[in-house]
Design an enzyme around this catalytic site. Sequence first.
Site, PDB file in Angstrom:
ATOM      1  N   PHE A 149       0.726  -1.134   0.084  1.00 30.18           N
ATOM      2  CA  PHE A 149      -0.287  -0.239   0.111  1.00 30.18           C
ATOM      3  C   PHE A 149       0.746   1.231   0.099  1.00 30.18           C
ATOM      4  O   PHE A 149       0.342   2.538  -0.279  1.00 30.18           O
ATOM      5  CB  PHE A 149      -0.953  -0.055   1.377  1.00 30.18           C
ATOM      6  CG  PHE A 149      -0.252   0.389   2.607  1.00 30.18           C
ATOM      7  CD1 PHE A 149      -0.158   1.694   2.695  1.00 30.18           C
ATOM      8  CD2 PHE A 149       0.325  -0.523   3.412  1.00 30.18           C
ATOM      9  CE1 PHE A 149       0.460   2.136   3.840  1.00 30.18           C
ATOM     10  CE2 PHE A 149       0.815  -0.283   4.834  1.00 30.18           C
ATOM     11  CZ  PHE A 149       0.781   1.329   4.936  1.00 30.18           C
ATOM     12  N   LYS A 173      -1.113  -7.337  -9.266  1.00 26.08           N
ATOM     13  CA  LYS A 173      -1.976  -7.274  -8.243  1.00 26.08           C
ATOM     14  C   LYS A 173      -1.745  -6.159  -7.249  1.00 26.08           C
ATOM     15  O   LYS A 173      -0.745  -6.325  -6.340  1.00 26.08           O
ATOM     16  CB  LYS A 173      -2.004  -8.701  -7.436  1.00 26.08           C
ATOM     17  CG  LYS A 173      -3.417  -9.026  -6.878  1.00 26.08           C
ATOM     18  CD  LYS A 173      -3.897  -8.334  -5.863  1.00 26.08           C
ATOM     19  CE  LYS A 173      -3.122  -8.243  -4.528  1.00 26.08           C
ATOM     20  NZ  LYS A 173      -3.580  -7.426  -3.535  1.00 26.08           N
ATOM     21  N   SER A 226       4.741  -7.013   3.620  1.00 25.75           N
ATOM     22  CA  SER A 226       5.249  -7.442   4.988  1.00 25.75           C
ATOM     23  C   SER A 226       6.061  -8.692   5.033  1.00 25.75           C
ATOM     24  O   SER A 226       5.953  -9.634   4.076  1.00 25.75           O
ATOM     25  CB  SER A 226       4.269  -7.539   5.915  1.00 25.75           C
ATOM     26  OG  SER A 226       3.330  -8.353   5.421  1.00 25.75           O
ATOM     27  N   CYS A 281       9.596   1.578   3.894  1.00 27.15           N
ATOM     28  CA  CYS A 281      10.269   0.336   4.325  1.00 27.15           C
ATOM     29  C   CYS A 281      11.875   0.868   4.679  1.00 27.15           C
ATOM     30  O   CYS A 281      12.496   0.008   5.036  1.00 27.15           O
ATOM     31  CB  CYS A 281      10.299  -0.506   3.116  1.00 27.15           C
ATOM     32  SG  CYS A 281      11.219  -0.019   1.483  1.00 27.15           S
ATOM     33  N   GLU A 381       8.233  -4.902  13.305  1.00 27.14           N
ATOM     34  CA  GLU A 381       8.051  -3.786  12.532  1.00 27.14           C
ATOM     35  C   GLU A 381       6.830  -2.652  12.827  1.00 27.14           C
ATOM     36  O   GLU A 381       5.894  -3.182  12.693  1.00 27.14           O
ATOM     37  CB  GLU A 381       8.115  -3.929  11.146  1.00 27.14           C
ATOM     38  CG  GLU A 381       8.209  -2.817   9.969  1.00 27.14           C
ATOM     39  CD  GLU A 381       8.040  -3.371   8.600  1.00 27.14           C
ATOM     40  OE1 GLU A 381       7.025  -4.178   8.345  1.00 27.14           O
ATOM     41  OE2 GLU A 381       8.441  -2.601   7.849  1.00 27.14           O
TER      42      GLU A 381
HETATM   43  P1  NAD Z   1       1.223  -6.864   3.089  1.00 25.06           P
HETATM   44  O1  NAD Z   1       1.967  -7.916   3.152  1.00 25.06           O
HETATM   45  O2  NAD Z   1      -0.122  -6.669   3.852  1.00 25.06           O
HETATM   46  O3  NAD Z   1       0.566  -6.513   1.598  1.00 25.06           O
HETATM   47  C1  NAD Z   1       1.518  -6.783   0.548  1.00 25.06           C
HETATM   48  C2  NAD Z   1       0.600  -7.296  -0.874  1.00 25.06           C
HETATM   49  O4  NAD Z   1       0.368  -8.539  -0.269  1.00 25.06           O
HETATM   50  C3  NAD Z   1      -0.918  -6.629  -0.958  1.00 25.06           C
HETATM   51  O5  NAD Z   1      -0.813  -6.612  -2.415  1.00 25.06           O
HETATM   52  C4  NAD Z   1      -1.988  -7.518  -0.308  1.00 25.06           C
HETATM   53  O6  NAD Z   1      -3.227  -7.528  -1.078  1.00 25.06           O
HETATM   54  C5  NAD Z   1      -1.159  -9.026  -0.388  1.00 25.06           C
HETATM   55  N1  NAD Z   1      -1.350  -9.797   0.568  1.00 25.06           N
HETATM   56  C6  NAD Z   1      -1.801  -9.405   1.891  1.00 25.06           C
HETATM   57  N2  NAD Z   1      -1.869 -10.580   2.710  1.00 25.06           N
HETATM   58  C7  NAD Z   1      -1.398 -11.550   1.911  1.00 25.06           C
HETATM   59  C8  NAD Z   1      -1.445 -13.010   2.245  1.00 25.06           C
HETATM   60  N3  NAD Z   1      -1.878 -13.534   3.510  1.00 25.06           N
HETATM   61  N4  NAD Z   1      -1.198 -13.894   1.238  1.00 25.06           N
HETATM   62  C9  NAD Z   1      -0.944 -13.363  -0.095  1.00 25.06           C
HETATM   63  N5  NAD Z   1      -1.044 -11.981  -0.177  1.00 25.06           N
HETATM   64  C10 NAD Z   1      -1.450 -11.069   0.754  1.00 25.06           C
HETATM   65  O7  NAD Z   1       2.063  -5.256   3.092  1.00 25.06           O
HETATM   66  P2  NAD Z   1       1.298  -3.709   3.118  1.00 25.06           P
HETATM   67  O8  NAD Z   1       0.753  -3.664   4.288  1.00 25.06           O
HETATM   68  O9  NAD Z   1       0.532  -3.496   1.831  1.00 25.06           O
HETATM   69  O10 NAD Z   1       2.837  -2.856   3.006  1.00 25.06           O
HETATM   70  C11 NAD Z   1       3.572  -2.698   4.015  1.00 25.06           C
HETATM   71  C12 NAD Z   1       4.595  -3.746   4.178  1.00 25.06           C
HETATM   72  O11 NAD Z   1       5.435  -3.830   3.213  1.00 25.06           O
HETATM   73  C13 NAD Z   1       5.806  -3.165   5.557  1.00 25.06           C
HETATM   74  O12 NAD Z   1       6.196  -4.487   6.034  1.00 25.06           O
HETATM   75  C14 NAD Z   1       6.895  -2.691   4.612  1.00 25.06           C
HETATM   76  O13 NAD Z   1       8.088  -2.870   5.225  1.00 25.06           O
HETATM   77  C15 NAD Z   1       7.019  -3.627   3.218  1.00 25.06           C
HETATM   78  N6  NAD Z   1       7.579  -2.888   2.223  1.00 25.06           N
HETATM   79  C16 NAD Z   1       8.809  -3.373   1.771  1.00 25.06           C
HETATM   80  C17 NAD Z   1       9.301  -2.789   0.825  1.00 25.06           C
HETATM   81  C18 NAD Z   1      11.000  -3.301   0.204  1.00 25.06           C
HETATM   82  O14 NAD Z   1      11.076  -2.795  -0.549  1.00 25.06           O
HETATM   83  N7  NAD Z   1      11.552  -4.058   1.117  1.00 25.06           N
HETATM   84  C19 NAD Z   1       8.755  -1.618   0.109  1.00 25.06           C
HETATM   85  C20 NAD Z   1       7.697  -1.203   0.413  1.00 25.06           C
HETATM   86  C21 NAD Z   1       7.015  -1.776   1.579  1.00 25.06           C
END
Ligand code: NAD
Length: 499
Positions: A149, A173, A226, A281, A381
Amino acid sequence: MNVADNFIAGKRVQSKSNDGHSVWNPATGEEIGRTPFSTATEVESAIAAAVKAGEDWGTSSLATRQQILFSIRQKLVDHTEELAQLITMENGKTIEDARMELRRGLEAIEFSCGIPHLLKGEHSSTVATGIDVHSILQPIGVVACITPFNFPVMVPLWMLANAIACGNTAVLKPSDKTPSSSVRMVELLFEAGLPAGVLNLVQGDKSAVDILLSHPDIAAVSFIGSTPVAKSVYETAAKNGKRVQALGGAKNHLVVLPDADMDAAASAAVASSFGAAGERCMAVSVLVAVGDAADKLIPKVAELAKGLNVGDGATGGRDLGPLVTGDHRDRVASYLDSGVEEGATIVLDGREDDLYRGPGFFLRPSIMDNVKPGMKAYKDEIFGPVLSVIRVENLGDALEMVNENPYGNGAVVFTESGANAREFQLKCNAGMVGVNVPIPTPVGWFSFGGWKSSLFGDLHMYGPDGVRFFTRQKVVTSRWFQKTEGTDKVFPFHMGVTA
Ligand code: NAD
């Protein structure tokens, strides 16, 4: 109410699903839309459209792809303001930050405009008599891009720029929390000349992702989100035979040595930990004060943090906006309670403000001192504007702390000593290191990625690693015979290169 659309075979279509998720304007607390959870049939038709489009796109000329990438770049530049407003409306980050998100996403497109150069293989002439060897980089097929997000335009561009430039087709997605800017971005790519089906978009959550991870026509999965989800996506996709890169969460440390420029270090700590409300992140979430640095540093950090302008990011001139949802804001704020219960002291409490009581999802910058590695606020985190301060004796202790942490995205040192900076960058176990800079996100012609639980897989995101991830290498060994009498056409029985 706006319902986020899908894009399948170049057509903008609404999902038939009745299942979905609310989308909020976090600055006002209003529900402004809905993300449908696309049906299995819709996800499968997006994959089928990508397979079909790949027949032509995968063999299109590099000049064709390059020209389309140039026009995509221009289209996104022309629509920066519109995209930035959509990002701010659903994510909450300030409009200035949203414009910067676009800029950093454009870097990935600008890099991929050089695709004719980037896809040059290697060539060795006359490895044996009459035999030449060359390598070619070919697309891998249909790739799934699953995004978080916090950067709803930049992160998709990080993945898609190289994926498409390398001749693959894709199914995106996007995050269910911030879908609108991703949808508009995809539409702009088609307006810029991207052929139908080369990119498809499906809205959804886990159920859509599960189909992408197991479908036989998906060759590779590029994921950011995440750590628990990244790990599970990596394991499932790899088990199903796909190439995977899954970037996860972070706990980034900013280490301040006693000889550092304290004004610069304080400004960096505040910009990095509270910018975008800590929802980056690469945000610093732990300030490691070495020796007597803490006594000079903490009052400066608190003073700067207190003066930050918090409010609706859409109005301009704000330093930070709200958090993405009310639930997330409450989870972030809960670490102030758990920190105190475990012995930390609160220097600045972001809950002591009318904004915290709503209707938006605000939490002003918060600082906790005397945090220790075993505490929940250190281990998790937090992903919000809560900065933990840890005091240590020396650089060795600071390095040990950074290296023992399970995450390894970014780490930063502030010091005036070249020798200490050098030791830090060589010894710290993190993928992106900063010396006297707040957020060491590499520019678009390097690659982005962490170590340890911040990245599952081998290759980093965008830049040169992105090209490696989105191509398969083939090596061709060839021999052409002269049609002259007496040419030896008998090949040896043993292995190896003959003179
Ligand atoms: P999230 O893991 O909740 O969701 C990421 C994506 O996965 C979304 O498209 C979501 O719809 C999907 N998703 C959610 N739960 C799922 C599941 N159980 N199975 C399969 N798909 C699923 O992450 P978020 O809250 O959208 O984003 C924030 C997180 O992303 C933080 O942990 C942040 O550190 C990380 N992030 C990392 C980087 C990097 O480059 N390392 C960059 C940006 C964000």
